[in-house]
Scaffold this active site. Sequence first.
Site, short mmCIF file in Angstrom:
data_model
loop_
_atom_site.label_atom_id
_atom_site.label_comp_id
_atom_site.label_asym_id
_atom_site.label_seq_id
_atom_site.Cartn_x
_atom_site.Cartn_y
_atom_site.Cartn_z
N HIS A 271 -2.10 -4.61 -4.81
CA HIS A 271 -0.65 -4.84 -4.99
C HIS A 271 -0.36 -6.23 -5.60
O HIS A 271 0.09 -6.29 -6.73
CB HIS A 271 0.16 -4.66 -3.69
CG HIS A 271 -0.10 -3.37 -3.00
ND1 HIS A 271 0.08 -2.16 -3.62
CD2 HIS A 271 -0.55 -3.07 -1.74
CE1 HIS A 271 -0.23 -1.18 -2.78
NE2 HIS A 271 -0.61 -1.70 -1.63
N ASP A 322 -3.03 5.20 -3.77
CA ASP A 322 -2.60 4.62 -2.49
C ASP A 322 -2.11 5.65 -1.47
O ASP A 322 -2.90 6.32 -0.82
CB ASP A 322 -1.55 3.54 -2.81
CG ASP A 322 -1.22 2.66 -1.62
OD1 ASP A 322 -1.66 2.97 -0.51
OD2 ASP A 322 -0.53 1.64 -1.79
C1 NGQ Z 1 -1.68 0.71 4.71
N1 NGQ Z 1 -0.23 0.83 2.83
O1 NGQ Z 1 -2.46 0.03 5.33
O2 NGQ Z 1 -1.79 1.93 4.63
C2 NGQ Z 1 -0.56 0.02 3.97
C3 NGQ Z 1 0.65 -0.13 4.83
C4 NGQ Z 1 0.30 -2.30 6.07
C5 NGQ Z 1 0.36 0.33 1.77
N2 NGQ Z 1 0.51 -0.94 1.71
C6 NGQ Z 1 0.45 -0.80 6.13
N3 NGQ Z 1 0.74 1.07 0.79
O3 NGQ Z 1 0.15 -2.88 5.01
O4 NGQ Z 1 0.34 -2.88 7.16
ZN ZN Z 2 -3.02 0.43 0.70
#
Ligand code: NGQ
Ligand code: ZN
Length: 453
Positions: A271, A322
């Site tokens: 990101h 993702d």
């Molecule tokens: C994740 N996902 O770990 O799946 C993350 C969200 C976080 C994305 N950033 C949860 N798309 O970052 O704590």
């Molecule tokens: Zn992720």
Amino acid sequence: MPRTVFAPVALLPEGWAERVLIEFDRNGYVIKVEKGASAPAGADQCRGPVLPGMPNLHSHAFQRAMAGLAEVALNPEDSFWTWRELMYRLVGRLTPEQVEDIAHYLYIDMLKGGYTAVAEFHYLHHGPDGKPYADPAEMSRRVLHAAERAGIGITLLPVLYAHGGFGGKTPSDGQKRFINSTDSYLKLQEALARDCAVPGRRLGFCFHSLRAVTLEQIKTVMGGAGDDRPVHVHIAEQQKEVDDCLAWSGRRPIQWLYDNVGIDARWCLIHATHADAGEVAAMAGSKAVAGLCPTTEANLGDGLFPALEFLQEGGRLGIGSDSHVSLSVVEELRWLEYGQRLKHERRNRLHDSNKHVAGYLYRASLAGGAQALGQKMGAIEVGNRADLVVLDGQHPLLAHISGDDILGRWLFAGLNRMVKDVMVGGEWVVQDGRHGNEIEAGRAFAAAIEAAI
Ligand code: NGQ
Ligand code: ZN
């Protein structure tokens, strides 16, 4: 006997070429590429333009189960963080069998979208009570098995997730299935090293985010001398993460990482949405890959990565699906460019000196993705995996089109349906738009959803 594929036109590292013969060995590695060849008897004849398969550099496989179901305004302040609570609810219920079935069907759809390998950012390690399974690598092995059944290459990134926020905060209840100590993490890595020592597989290090690990943990994990494993981390996706990091350390997350850890080409920063000018320059200079996931970043309301500035600094990038709201190379690349057009109110933002947007986007994400996965892929050349995507040469939109305009048609006016055949490591896994397991895998996916949702 080596096997061969004959392409009427193919995208090679030096450019588009006609009548290309691609020969590969039993392990699926290319041993010869010949231009201007004649088709030998016994070669597989491709029926359209042939491209290198795309690496998908960021996946959380289980999240496919909820894709499209969180598009309901439950709270006027709905955000990334409220979405995360819904995601944790799903996490609480999934069994290893369900995770494998979800991943199997997901990976089939990925192949049909043009991805030939995936970096699985895998943090769902333990049972619902937070206790490790009898085999602590159970969930990781399920994901590997799903990739093998689908026939997609995989870089497995078992994730170190130890804390619930900056400064070693205690994890929340929703995070308990993710948690490892440095020690149990290194044991997991060790247990998986052999599973990943086969063609088409790679093992990497992964830190969930700066919220989830301490500097000491990063240093301990990275301390293994001479190791060349890829390393991934989520970073600066949300403004709140930047604010929390500033409050904790006085620095922004990317700045903190560069100040404290030697970041090089092994790293993929997922990101990096909220990167300021100094951070953009540091990232580009380090040769790390920016792991961009435009459809998920849009879906979660993250913001826009400064892609234009990053490109001007010579930064390297790749794409990932993702949370899997989209499984399409087309959508990720299209929205990467469209984000910049919408932001800058201009057309044709992301390109190199060739001026061709689709040509740049496809080549850049092949190279960045291959680097991020640490796999021999991303170009049709000797020594790489025979990972090929064949577009539909019969499609009227591709008639009388040559060179990078082929990519322009596909990425800006086409759809997944233009992907006709896909080869991974010398095996055809998608033929005429279909995968051999798709019906059976779709049924198992549906059954997993019935049980888990
Ligand atoms: C994740 N996902 O770990 O799946 C993350 C969200 C976080 C994305 N950033 C949860 N798309 O970052 O704590
Ligand atoms: Zn992720």
